[in-house]
Design an enzyme around this catalytic site. Structure first.
Site, PDB file in Angstrom:
ATOM      1  N   HIS A 180      -5.891  -1.959   3.765  1.00  0.00           N
ATOM      2  CA  HIS A 180      -5.809  -0.768   2.913  1.00  0.00           C
ATOM      3  C   HIS A 180      -4.911  -1.029   1.711  1.00  0.00           C
ATOM      4  CE1 HIS A 180      -2.398  -0.571   5.506  1.00  0.00           C
ATOM      5  NE2 HIS A 180      -2.070   0.669   5.300  1.00  0.00           N
ATOM      6  N   TYR A 185       8.760   1.633  10.189  1.00  0.00           N
ATOM      7  CA  TYR A 185       8.960   2.699   9.209  1.00  0.00           C
ATOM      8  C   TYR A 185      10.441   3.003   9.127  1.00  0.00           C
ATOM      9  CZ  TYR A 185       3.955   3.665   9.294  1.00  0.00           C
ATOM     10  OH  TYR A 185       2.596   3.569   9.189  1.00  0.00           O
ATOM     11  N   HIS A 240       0.343  -1.158  14.801  1.00  0.00           N
ATOM     12  CA  HIS A 240      -0.664  -0.123  14.599  1.00  0.00           C
ATOM     13  C   HIS A 240      -1.956  -0.519  15.315  1.00  0.00           C
ATOM     14  CE1 HIS A 240       1.599   1.826  11.435  1.00  0.00           C
ATOM     15  NE2 HIS A 240       1.569   0.780  10.652  1.00  0.00           N
ATOM     16  N   HIS A 262       4.545   7.407   2.842  1.00  0.00           N
ATOM     17  CA  HIS A 262       5.335   6.177   2.736  1.00  0.00           C
ATOM     18  C   HIS A 262       4.687   5.215   1.749  1.00  0.00           C
ATOM     19  CE1 HIS A 262       2.331   4.824   5.797  1.00  0.00           C
ATOM     20  NE2 HIS A 262       2.452   3.644   5.198  1.00  0.00           N
ATOM     21  N   HIS A 307       0.841  -1.201   0.000  1.00  0.00           N
ATOM     22  CA  HIS A 307       0.000   0.000   0.000  1.00  0.00           C
ATOM     23  C   HIS A 307       0.872   1.245   0.000  1.00  0.00           C
ATOM     24  CE1 HIS A 307       0.788  -0.557   4.382  1.00  0.00           C
ATOM     25  NE2 HIS A 307       0.843   0.757   4.369  1.00  0.00           N
TER      26      HIS A 307
HETATM   27 FE    FE Z   1       1.377   1.976   5.993  1.00  0.00          FE
END
Ligand code: FE
Length: 304
Positions: free
Chosen positions: A197, A252, A243, A211, A148
Protein backbone atom coordinates in the site's frame (compact mmCIF):
# COMPACT_ATOMS: atom_id res chain seq x y z
CA UNK A 1 1.14 8.91 -17.04
CA UNK A 2 1.72 7.46 -13.63
CA UNK A 3 2.00 8.28 -9.96
CA UNK A 4 5.38 7.10 -8.70
CA UNK A 5 4.99 7.09 -4.93
CA UNK A 6 4.12 8.93 -1.75
CA UNK A 7 6.66 11.76 -1.83
CA UNK A 8 5.96 13.77 1.28
CA UNK A 9 3.86 13.88 4.42
CA UNK A 10 3.31 17.36 5.86
CA UNK A 11 2.06 17.31 9.45
CA UNK A 12 1.44 19.79 12.24
CA UNK A 13 3.22 19.43 15.55
CA UNK A 14 2.54 21.31 18.76
CA UNK A 15 6.19 21.90 19.67
CA UNK A 16 8.76 21.98 16.90
CA UNK A 17 11.75 21.47 19.21
CA UNK A 18 10.23 18.30 20.72
CA UNK A 19 9.29 17.09 17.24
CA UNK A 20 12.83 17.69 15.98
CA UNK A 21 14.14 15.44 18.73
CA UNK A 22 11.71 12.70 17.72
CA UNK A 23 12.10 12.84 13.94
CA UNK A 24 15.78 13.80 13.93
CA UNK A 25 17.28 12.03 16.94
CA UNK A 26 15.00 9.01 17.47
CA UNK A 27 13.90 8.33 13.87
CA UNK A 28 17.25 9.45 12.49
CA UNK A 29 15.89 11.49 9.59
CA UNK A 30 18.25 13.97 7.97
CA UNK A 31 17.31 17.65 8.33
CA UNK A 32 17.47 19.28 4.91
CA UNK A 33 15.92 22.72 5.39
CA UNK A 34 14.52 24.88 8.15
CA UNK A 35 12.42 28.03 7.99
CA UNK A 36 10.55 29.76 10.81
CA UNK A 37 8.01 27.29 12.19
CA UNK A 38 8.84 24.54 9.69
CA UNK A 39 11.37 21.74 9.47
CA UNK A 40 12.09 19.50 6.46
CA UNK A 41 13.59 16.00 6.60
CA UNK A 42 14.50 13.08 4.38
CA UNK A 43 15.41 9.46 5.09
CA UNK A 44 18.93 8.30 4.27
CA UNK A 45 17.92 6.30 1.19
CA UNK A 46 15.70 9.01 -0.27
CA UNK A 47 17.18 11.22 -2.96
CA UNK A 48 14.62 14.02 -3.24
CA UNK A 49 14.93 17.06 -0.98
CA UNK A 50 12.41 16.04 1.68
CA UNK A 51 9.77 13.50 2.62
CA UNK A 52 8.60 14.82 5.98
CA UNK A 53 7.57 18.41 6.70
CA UNK A 54 6.83 19.48 10.27
CA UNK A 55 4.84 22.64 10.80
CA UNK A 56 4.54 24.12 14.27
CA UNK A 57 1.01 24.73 15.57
CA UNK A 58 -1.60 22.09 16.20
CA UNK A 59 -1.55 18.45 15.24
CA UNK A 60 -2.56 16.27 12.29
CA UNK A 61 -2.11 16.16 8.56
CA UNK A 62 -1.68 19.29 6.45
CA UNK A 63 -1.31 17.42 3.16
CA UNK A 64 0.20 14.49 1.31
CA UNK A 65 2.39 14.87 -1.77
CA UNK A 66 2.53 12.20 -4.48
CA UNK A 67 5.17 12.42 -7.19
CA UNK A 68 4.10 11.86 -10.81
CA UNK A 69 6.41 10.72 -13.57
CA UNK A 70 6.48 13.91 -15.67
CA UNK A 71 5.19 17.47 -15.96
CA UNK A 72 3.01 16.36 -18.88
CA UNK A 73 0.99 14.19 -16.48
CA UNK A 74 -0.41 17.13 -14.56
CA UNK A 75 -2.97 18.22 -17.17
CA UNK A 76 -4.41 14.73 -17.37
CA UNK A 77 -4.72 14.27 -13.63
CA UNK A 78 -6.18 17.77 -13.26
CA UNK A 79 -8.91 16.98 -15.82
CA UNK A 80 -9.69 13.60 -14.30
CA UNK A 81 -9.89 14.99 -10.76
CA UNK A 82 -12.26 17.73 -11.94
CA UNK A 83 -14.41 15.18 -13.74
CA UNK A 84 -14.46 13.10 -10.57
CA UNK A 85 -15.94 16.11 -8.81
CA UNK A 86 -12.99 17.21 -6.69
CA UNK A 87 -11.98 20.79 -6.02
CA UNK A 88 -8.73 21.21 -7.94
CA UNK A 89 -6.23 24.06 -8.15
CA UNK A 90 -2.77 24.61 -9.56
CA UNK A 91 0.23 25.16 -7.32
CA UNK A 92 3.34 27.02 -8.42
CA UNK A 93 6.95 25.95 -8.22
CA UNK A 94 8.24 27.08 -4.85
CA UNK A 95 4.85 27.03 -3.07
CA UNK A 96 6.55 24.16 -1.30
CA UNK A 97 10.31 24.75 -0.95
CA UNK A 98 12.28 22.81 -3.59
CA UNK A 99 9.07 21.35 -5.11
CA UNK A 100 7.90 21.91 -8.69
CA UNK A 101 4.56 23.21 -9.84
CA UNK A 102 1.71 20.79 -9.50
CA UNK A 103 -1.95 20.10 -8.96
CA UNK A 104 -3.65 20.39 -5.58
CA UNK A 105 -6.72 18.24 -5.05
CA UNK A 106 -9.22 18.12 -2.21
CA UNK A 107 -9.89 14.41 -1.69
CA UNK A 108 -13.42 13.06 -1.17
CA UNK A 109 -12.57 12.81 2.54
CA UNK A 110 -11.61 16.56 2.56
CA UNK A 111 -7.86 16.08 2.95
CA UNK A 112 -5.41 17.76 0.59
CA UNK A 113 -3.28 15.86 -1.88
CA UNK A 114 -0.62 17.49 -4.04
CA UNK A 115 0.68 16.01 -7.28
CA UNK A 116 4.10 17.29 -8.32
CA UNK A 117 6.58 16.13 -10.93
CA UNK A 118 9.92 17.28 -9.60
CA UNK A 119 11.78 18.05 -6.41
CA UNK A 120 15.37 19.21 -5.96
CA UNK A 121 17.55 16.11 -5.82
CA UNK A 122 19.94 15.92 -2.89
CA UNK A 123 20.90 12.28 -3.40
CA UNK A 124 20.91 9.37 -1.00
CA UNK A 125 23.42 9.34 1.84
CA UNK A 126 25.41 6.56 0.14
CA UNK A 127 25.34 8.08 -3.33
CA UNK A 128 25.16 6.27 -6.66
CA UNK A 129 28.85 5.53 -7.32
CA UNK A 130 29.98 2.24 -5.78
CA UNK A 131 27.68 2.83 -2.80
CA UNK A 132 28.00 1.27 0.64
CA UNK A 133 24.99 -0.65 1.97
CA UNK A 134 24.06 2.02 4.50
CA UNK A 135 25.57 5.15 6.03
CA UNK A 136 28.04 4.26 8.78
CA UNK A 137 26.87 6.86 11.28
CA UNK A 138 23.10 6.52 11.26
CA UNK A 139 21.32 8.15 14.19
CA UNK A 140 18.67 6.22 16.16
CA UNK A 141 16.27 4.16 14.06
CA UNK A 142 17.88 5.50 10.89
CA UNK A 143 14.71 5.22 8.82
CA UNK A 144 15.60 4.95 5.13
CA UNK A 145 12.33 6.25 3.67
CA UNK A 146 8.67 6.97 4.23
CA UNK A 147 6.32 4.27 3.01
CA UNK A 148 2.59 5.01 3.32
CA UNK A 149 -0.14 6.85 5.17
CA UNK A 150 -3.52 5.80 6.55
CA UNK A 151 -6.28 8.39 6.48
CA UNK A 152 -9.90 8.19 7.61
CA UNK A 153 -13.06 8.87 5.63
CA UNK A 154 -16.78 8.74 6.26
CA UNK A 155 -17.05 6.89 2.93
CA UNK A 156 -13.81 4.96 2.34
CA UNK A 157 -15.14 3.61 -0.98
CA UNK A 158 -15.35 7.16 -2.42
CA UNK A 159 -11.73 7.95 -1.53
CA UNK A 160 -10.70 4.51 -2.83
CA UNK A 161 -12.44 5.32 -6.14
CA UNK A 162 -10.52 8.59 -6.37
CA UNK A 163 -7.21 6.77 -6.10
CA UNK A 164 -8.19 4.02 -8.56
CA UNK A 165 -10.17 6.05 -11.11
CA UNK A 166 -8.23 9.32 -11.10
CA UNK A 167 -4.71 8.20 -10.20
CA UNK A 168 -4.73 4.59 -11.55
CA UNK A 169 -3.85 3.05 -8.20
CA UNK A 170 -5.08 -0.50 -7.54
CA UNK A 171 -6.57 -2.09 -4.43
CA UNK A 172 -4.64 -4.88 -2.72
CA UNK A 173 -6.93 -5.57 0.25
CA UNK A 174 -10.28 -4.47 1.63
CA UNK A 175 -12.26 -4.92 4.79
CA UNK A 176 -15.91 -5.33 3.79
CA UNK A 177 -19.03 -5.84 5.88
CA UNK A 178 -19.56 -9.16 4.07
CA UNK A 179 -18.60 -10.99 0.88
CA UNK A 180 -21.82 -9.82 -0.79
CA UNK A 181 -21.54 -7.52 -3.80
CA UNK A 182 -23.48 -4.78 -2.01
CA UNK A 183 -21.33 -4.94 1.14
CA UNK A 184 -19.91 -1.73 2.53
CA UNK A 185 -16.17 -1.06 2.40
CA UNK A 186 -14.80 -0.34 5.86
CA UNK A 187 -11.15 -0.02 4.89
CA UNK A 188 -9.04 -0.20 1.75
CA UNK A 189 -5.32 -0.67 1.03
CA UNK A 190 -4.33 0.97 -2.24
CA UNK A 191 -1.05 1.08 -4.15
CA UNK A 192 0.53 2.45 -7.29
CA UNK A 193 3.72 0.39 -7.34
CA UNK A 194 4.81 -2.93 -5.90
CA UNK A 195 4.39 -2.24 -2.21
CA UNK A 196 1.30 -3.56 -0.49
CA UNK A 197 0.00 0.00 0.00
CA UNK A 198 0.95 3.59 -0.72
CA UNK A 199 -2.21 4.84 0.96
CA UNK A 200 -4.90 3.21 3.07
CA UNK A 201 -8.33 4.55 3.94
CA UNK A 202 -10.27 3.56 7.04
CA UNK A 203 -13.87 4.36 7.90
CA UNK A 204 -13.93 7.10 10.52
CA UNK A 205 -14.27 10.83 10.92
CA UNK A 206 -13.81 12.75 7.68
CA UNK A 207 -10.26 13.91 6.98
CA UNK A 208 -8.22 12.60 9.87
CA UNK A 209 -4.77 11.02 9.95
CA UNK A 210 -4.47 7.60 11.57
CA UNK A 211 -0.74 7.23 10.94
CA UNK A 212 2.10 7.56 8.50
CA UNK A 213 4.81 4.96 8.21
CA UNK A 214 8.53 4.58 7.69
CA UNK A 215 9.88 1.53 5.94
CA UNK A 216 12.45 -0.64 7.69
CA UNK A 217 14.24 -3.62 6.20
CA UNK A 218 13.16 -6.55 8.36
CA UNK A 219 11.89 -7.83 11.70
CA UNK A 220 15.26 -7.33 13.37
CA UNK A 221 15.14 -3.65 12.53
CA UNK A 222 11.58 -3.43 13.85
CA UNK A 223 12.72 -4.96 17.15
CA UNK A 224 15.69 -2.60 17.31
CA UNK A 225 13.38 0.36 16.68
CA UNK A 226 11.25 -0.80 19.61
CA UNK A 227 14.36 -0.87 21.80
CA UNK A 228 15.20 2.69 20.75
CA UNK A 229 11.64 3.82 21.51
CA UNK A 230 12.10 2.42 25.03
CA UNK A 231 15.42 4.27 25.39
CA UNK A 232 13.87 7.54 24.22
CA UNK A 233 10.54 7.21 26.09
CA UNK A 234 8.56 7.18 22.85
CA UNK A 235 4.96 6.14 23.63
CA UNK A 236 4.27 2.84 21.86
CA UNK A 237 0.70 2.17 20.77
CA UNK A 238 1.00 -1.45 19.54
CA UNK A 239 3.81 -3.86 18.74
CA UNK A 240 6.26 -5.10 17.73
CA UNK A 241 3.91 -7.49 15.93
CA UNK A 242 2.66 -8.53 12.51
CA UNK A 243 -0.28 -7.47 10.37
CA UNK A 244 -2.49 -10.09 8.72
CA UNK A 245 -3.34 -7.42 6.16
CA UNK A 246 -0.18 -6.75 4.04
CA UNK A 247 1.71 -9.35 6.18
CA UNK A 248 4.03 -6.54 7.25
CA UNK A 249 5.72 -6.40 10.64
CA UNK A 250 5.07 -3.25 12.62
CA UNK A 251 5.24 -0.98 15.61
CA UNK A 252 2.78 1.90 16.08
CA UNK A 253 4.00 4.77 18.22
CA UNK A 254 3.37 8.49 18.73
CA UNK A 255 5.40 11.60 18.05
CA UNK A 256 5.45 14.18 20.89
CA UNK A 257 2.46 16.01 19.38
CA UNK A 258 0.40 12.81 19.31
CA UNK A 259 0.59 12.03 15.59
CA UNK A 260 0.77 8.26 15.21
CA UNK A 261 3.78 6.92 13.33
CA UNK A 262 4.56 3.36 12.24
CA UNK A 263 7.70 1.46 11.37
CA UNK A 264 6.78 -1.16 8.79
CA UNK A 265 8.83 -3.98 7.27
CA UNK A 266 8.05 -6.76 4.84
CA UNK A 267 4.73 -7.29 3.19
CA UNK A 268 4.21 -9.00 -0.13
CA UNK A 269 5.06 -7.69 -3.59
CA UNK A 270 1.88 -6.18 -5.05
CA UNK A 271 0.93 -6.79 -8.69
CA UNK A 272 -1.90 -5.22 -10.67
CA UNK A 273 -3.33 -8.64 -11.53
CA UNK A 274 -2.94 -10.06 -8.01
CA UNK A 275 -6.42 -10.95 -6.75
CA UNK A 276 -7.70 -8.43 -4.21
CA UNK A 277 -7.96 -9.86 -0.69
CA UNK A 278 -11.16 -9.37 1.31
CA UNK A 279 -11.36 -9.44 5.10
CA UNK A 280 -14.68 -9.60 6.91
CA UNK A 281 -15.44 -7.97 10.28
CA UNK A 282 -15.27 -11.11 12.44
CA UNK A 283 -11.59 -11.46 11.46
CA UNK A 284 -10.76 -7.74 11.38
CA UNK A 285 -8.72 -7.76 14.59
CA UNK A 286 -6.62 -10.66 13.26
CA UNK A 287 -6.18 -8.78 10.00
CA UNK A 288 -4.82 -5.75 11.81
CA UNK A 289 -2.84 -7.53 14.57
CA UNK A 290 -2.23 -11.11 13.53
CA UNK A 291 -0.86 -12.35 16.86
CA UNK A 292 -3.00 -10.67 19.55
CA UNK A 293 -6.18 -10.73 17.41
CA UNK A 294 -7.62 -7.79 19.30
CA UNK A 295 -7.75 -4.03 18.80
CA UNK A 296 -7.14 -1.64 21.67
CA UNK A 297 -9.45 1.36 22.07
CA UNK A 298 -6.57 3.77 21.53
CA UNK A 299 -5.73 2.28 18.16
CA UNK A 300 -9.28 2.70 16.88
CA UNK A 301 -10.05 6.08 18.46
CA UNK A 302 -6.90 8.24 18.50
CA UNK A 303 -6.70 10.21 15.27
CA UNK A 304 -5.07 13.56 14.53
FE1 FE B 1 0.44 1.32 8.17
Amino acid sequence: MSVLRLGYVHVRVTDLEQAKRHYGYTMGLYPTYEEPGRMFYKGWDEWDHHSVVLEEGGVGLVKLGYKVSSADDLDGYEKRAEQFGCTVSRMSAGDNPEVSDGVRVVLPNTQTLELYHDMTVIGTEVGTHNPECFPRHLVGVGAPRIDHALITADDPAATERFFTDVLDFFVTERVRTSLDDDAETIASWITTGNSAHDIAVLKGPEGKLHHFAFELKDWNEILRAGDLFAMDDVPIDVGPTRHGITRGTTIYFFDPAGNRNEVFAGGYVAMRDRPCITWTPEQLAKGIFYHARELNDRFTSVLT
